[in-house]
Design an enzyme around this catalytic site. Sequence first.
Site, mmCIF file in Angstrom:
data_model
loop_
_atom_site.group_PDB
_atom_site.id
_atom_site.type_symbol
_atom_site.label_atom_id
_atom_site.label_comp_id
_atom_site.label_asym_id
_atom_site.label_seq_id
_atom_site.Cartn_x
_atom_site.Cartn_y
_atom_site.Cartn_z
ATOM 1 C CB CYS A 277 -0.904 0.011 1.224
ATOM 2 S SG CYS A 277 -1.887 1.517 1.352
ATOM 3 C CB VAL A 278 1.644 3.775 -2.606
ATOM 4 C CG1 VAL A 278 0.297 4.436 -2.803
ATOM 5 C CG2 VAL A 278 2.782 4.748 -2.859
#
Length: 129
Positions: free
Chosen positions: A79-80
């Site tokens: 998840c950036v």
Amino acid sequence: MSKFIIQVNGPAYGSSASVNALRFTQAALLSGHQVICVFFYQDGVYNSTELNLPASDEYDVVQQWKILAAKYQVPLVNCVSAALRRGIIAQQDAQENGLSHWNVGQPFIMGGLGELVTGIESADRLICF
């Protein structure tokens, strides 16, 4: 056979979440199930840093994730947003923000919660660790 998405919320070390997720994923694949992706969220993004250096006599869970991804062609997605908040930086993010260093190793890629939701639509089960 079932299609799974595996979500890892725990770090590589200091929690059993990553090892348990890895073992579940290995067992599922060996049993003929499909793993659409492994999504690293919250502290799970710490699994992707190249800066983990476990002692030579310790289990290297990060290396085992890489081996699994290569063997079964399973995408490992960070998840950036969770990653950037924790100082887990991919090369592209470093370049876009003028940083001289990054620490995300291959084959981990950055993605968003939208990718997780899209994957869930095609999966039979979301398994969280």
